[in-house]
Every structure is written in C-alpha cells, then in structure tokens.
Design a protein around this motif. Structure first.
Motif, mmCIF file in Angstrom:
data_model
loop_
_atom_site.group_PDB
_atom_site.id
_atom_site.type_symbol
_atom_site.label_atom_id
_atom_site.label_comp_id
_atom_site.label_asym_id
_atom_site.label_seq_id
_atom_site.Cartn_x
_atom_site.Cartn_y
_atom_site.Cartn_z
ATOM 1 N N TYR A 1 -10.682 9.433 2.123
ATOM 2 C CA TYR A 1 -10.033 8.279 2.748
ATOM 3 C C TYR A 1 -8.614 8.678 3.143
ATOM 4 C CZ TYR A 1 -14.009 5.850 0.826
ATOM 5 O OH TYR A 1 -15.296 5.459 0.534
ATOM 6 N N TRP A 2 -8.138 8.065 4.210
ATOM 7 C CA TRP A 2 -6.795 8.341 4.727
ATOM 8 C C TRP A 2 -6.014 7.050 4.831
ATOM 9 C CZ3 TRP A 2 -3.313 12.030 5.984
ATOM 10 C CH2 TRP A 2 -2.243 11.662 6.806
ATOM 11 N N LYS A 3 -4.816 7.082 4.305
ATOM 12 C CA LYS A 3 -3.848 6.000 4.496
ATOM 13 C C LYS A 3 -2.484 6.643 4.255
ATOM 14 C CE LYS A 3 -2.260 1.522 2.919
ATOM 15 N NZ LYS A 3 -2.377 0.481 1.893
ATOM 16 N N GLN A 4 -1.937 7.234 5.323
ATOM 17 C CA GLN A 4 -0.685 7.983 5.241
ATOM 18 C C GLN A 4 -0.772 9.071 4.167
ATOM 19 O OE1 GLN A 4 2.121 4.765 4.721
ATOM 20 N NE2 GLN A 4 2.287 4.468 6.934
ATOM 21 N N GLY A 5 -1.950 9.611 3.982
ATOM 22 C CA GLY A 5 -2.238 10.648 2.999
ATOM 23 C C GLY A 5 -3.701 10.566 2.626
ATOM 24 N N PHE A 6 -4.195 11.557 1.915
ATOM 25 C CA PHE A 6 -5.618 11.610 1.562
ATOM 26 C C PHE A 6 -5.862 11.022 0.180
ATOM 27 C CE2 PHE A 6 -5.086 15.253 4.486
ATOM 28 C CZ PHE A 6 -5.978 14.849 5.474
ATOM 29 N N TYR A 7 -7.016 10.373 0.062
ATOM 30 C CA TYR A 7 -7.443 9.795 -1.210
ATOM 31 C C TYR A 7 -8.921 10.070 -1.403
ATOM 32 C CZ TYR A 7 -3.042 7.275 -0.947
ATOM 33 O OH TYR A 7 -1.717 6.962 -0.858
ATOM 34 N N ASP A 8 -9.311 10.195 -2.669
ATOM 35 C CA ASP A 8 -10.720 10.385 -2.989
ATOM 36 C C ASP A 8 -11.448 9.045 -3.065
ATOM 37 O OD1 ASP A 8 -10.598 13.173 -3.144
ATOM 38 O OD2 ASP A 8 -9.890 13.099 -5.223
ATOM 39 N N GLU A 9 -10.692 7.970 -3.277
ATOM 40 C CA GLU A 9 -11.294 6.638 -3.390
ATOM 41 C C GLU A 9 -10.661 5.708 -2.366
ATOM 42 O OE1 GLU A 9 -10.842 5.313 -7.409
ATOM 43 O OE2 GLU A 9 -11.846 7.087 -8.222
ATOM 44 N N TYR A 10 -11.394 4.705 -1.990
ATOM 45 C CA TYR A 10 -10.909 3.741 -1.003
ATOM 46 C C TYR A 10 -9.619 3.090 -1.483
ATOM 47 C CZ TYR A 10 -10.582 -0.333 1.965
ATOM 48 O OH TYR A 10 -10.127 -1.291 2.842
ATOM 49 N N GLN A 11 -8.657 3.003 -0.561
ATOM 50 C CA GLN A 11 -7.405 2.292 -0.783
ATOM 51 C C GLN A 11 -7.370 1.149 0.232
ATOM 52 O OE1 GLN A 11 -5.087 3.520 -3.206
ATOM 53 N NE2 GLN A 11 -6.864 4.804 -3.631
ATOM 54 N N GLU A 12 -6.762 0.056 -0.114
ATOM 55 C CA GLU A 12 -6.708 -1.069 0.819
ATOM 56 C C GLU A 12 -6.043 -0.623 2.120
ATOM 57 O OE1 GLU A 12 -4.691 -5.445 1.222
ATOM 58 O OE2 GLU A 12 -5.307 -4.797 -0.769
ATOM 59 N N GLY A 13 -6.715 -0.818 3.242
ATOM 60 C CA GLY A 13 -6.193 -0.434 4.552
ATOM 61 C C GLY A 13 -6.481 1.012 4.932
ATOM 62 N N SER A 14 -7.183 1.762 4.074
ATOM 63 C CA SER A 14 -7.472 3.165 4.400
ATOM 64 C C SER A 14 -8.681 3.270 5.323
ATOM 65 C CB SER A 14 -7.708 3.972 3.119
ATOM 66 O OG SER A 14 -8.880 3.557 2.456
ATOM 67 N N VAL A 15 -8.817 4.430 5.974
ATOM 68 C CA VAL A 15 -9.967 4.699 6.837
ATOM 69 C C VAL A 15 -10.782 5.822 6.204
ATOM 70 C CG1 VAL A 15 -8.874 3.898 8.969
ATOM 71 C CG2 VAL A 15 -8.639 6.285 8.299
ATOM 72 N N GLU A 16 -12.074 5.746 6.415
ATOM 73 C CA GLU A 16 -12.971 6.737 5.839
ATOM 74 C C GLU A 16 -13.104 7.934 6.785
ATOM 75 O OE1 GLU A 16 -17.632 6.931 4.481
ATOM 76 O OE2 GLU A 16 -16.636 4.983 4.530
ATOM 77 N N ILE A 17 -13.056 9.132 6.216
ATOM 78 C CA ILE A 17 -13.262 10.350 7.012
ATOM 79 C C ILE A 17 -14.275 11.230 6.272
ATOM 80 C CG2 ILE A 17 -10.993 10.322 8.121
ATOM 81 C CD1 ILE A 17 -10.114 12.515 6.130
ATOM 82 N N GLY B 1 -4.948 4.516 13.206
ATOM 83 C CA GLY B 1 -4.820 4.750 11.779
ATOM 84 C C GLY B 1 -5.586 5.955 11.265
ATOM 85 N N TYR B 2 -6.180 6.743 12.167
ATOM 86 C CA TYR B 2 -6.929 7.926 11.746
ATOM 87 C C TYR B 2 -6.027 9.161 11.737
ATOM 88 C CZ TYR B 2 -11.345 5.452 11.928
ATOM 89 O OH TYR B 2 -12.365 4.582 11.676
ATOM 90 N N PRO B 3 -6.275 10.079 10.815
ATOM 91 C CA PRO B 3 -5.490 11.315 10.794
ATOM 92 C C PRO B 3 -5.918 12.247 11.931
ATOM 93 C CG PRO B 3 -7.200 11.425 9.113
ATOM 94 C CD PRO B 3 -7.266 10.045 9.723
#
Length: 176
Positions: free
Chosen positions: A3-19, A43-45
């Motif tokens: 997931y991306w929201k101004q950085g990468f995440y392994d789990e969904y964050q509110e407002g993140s996009v899936e990649i 909002g995509y990287p």
C-alpha cells in the motif's frame, strides 16, 4: 500486496492505494537507479527523474571547474619528457633553497621528483620556477574567470553547455 500513502506500507492505511508486489519492486529498482518516487495526481506512486534547480546546476558546474583546475589537465608540466607538478609551497621552497645555493656559489642544483634525480643548472632551475609560477598564476586567472562566467549565466542550459576547459595556457615543457 503493498500500500502507498506518501510511503509504503504492508497493511492498508486510511487513504492509501493498493499496488502490486511487482510494481513495488519496480519502484524500488527505479529508486536504486537514481529516480525519485513521487505521488501522481491520483495518489499513486510513480518514478520521475530529479530535476535540479539552477543554483544546484551552477554549484555542480563550479565544482567541475575546481576539479578540472586541480587535475593534470591544468597542473602539470614536462621536464625531459616526464610529466610532473610542483605545488605552490614546493615552488616557493625550491626557489628559496636554489637562491641560497646560487649565493653560495653553486652552479647546479638537484631536483628530486618521483624518486628521480635531476641535476639542473641553477640559472635554468630559477628560470623554470619563474615560468611555472607565471603559468600557475595564468591558470588561476582562467579558472576564476570560468567561475565568474558560470555565476553570471541565466539558464540551466547555458550552465550545462558552458565549456570550462578552454582558455588555459599551453603547458610548459622543459628540455632539461
């Protein structure tokens, strides 16, 4: 999935996009190759090349000039076919020492360079040091004029295209 929201995440964050994992790896590979990961309007990287501003380009060009100024392209002369250089303090020290030898009545002096012994008539050695000093001064003036010119340029393109390798005096060559 990542997931991306101004950085990468392994789990969904509110407002993140899936990649996808594959796209995540492409982004990291691009970043490793000097590209930047930024966010698109959606909002995509995405990967983009870093764009330098004019002051960054100017500083880089001035650094290139200073590196060139310290290189053997500028700082060298030939003595008996051997390329060498004597820095300012060495030139001054040799000039003083050789002048003392001259006052003591000696006719030849010894110059050591790179473990090679050169026996040179004192008058030739003093003349050579004077020529090297003038050459170094002329090179310094050319380098400073290039720096001043780059400071006055108004566009990135002008700065990038500026040729700082021109205008230097012809290298000195001493037969011995």
């Amino acid at each position: 999935m990542k997931y991306w929201k101004q950085g990468f995440y392994d789990e969904y964050q509110e407002g993140s996009v899936e990649i996808t994992e594959e796209y995540y790896n492409q982004l990291l590979a691009g970043q490793s190759n000097g590209l930047l990961i930024v966010e698109s309007k959606d909002g995509y990287p995405i990967l983009v090349e870093y764009e330098y501003d004019i002051e960054e380009v100017r500083k880089m060009k001035m650094s290139e000039i200073q590196i060139f100024d310290k290189s053997t392209n500028v700082n060298s002369f030939d003595l008996l076919g051997k390329s060498m250089w004597l820095d300012k303090s060495t030139r001054v020290g040799l000039f003083n020492s050789i002048s003392i030898e001259k006052e003591a009545g000696k006719t030849d002096t010894v110059l050591w360079y790179d473990a090679i012994k050169y026996i040179i008539p004192i008058s030739d050695a003093l003349s050579m040091l004077n020529e090297i000093e003038m050459y170094a001064l002329n090179c310094y003036n050319v380098t400073q004029s290039h720096i001043a010119a780059v400071r006055s340029l108004q566009t990135i393109e002008e700065i990038e295209n500026y040729d700082y390798t021109v205008g230097y005096p012809v290298k000195l060559s001493f037969p011995g």
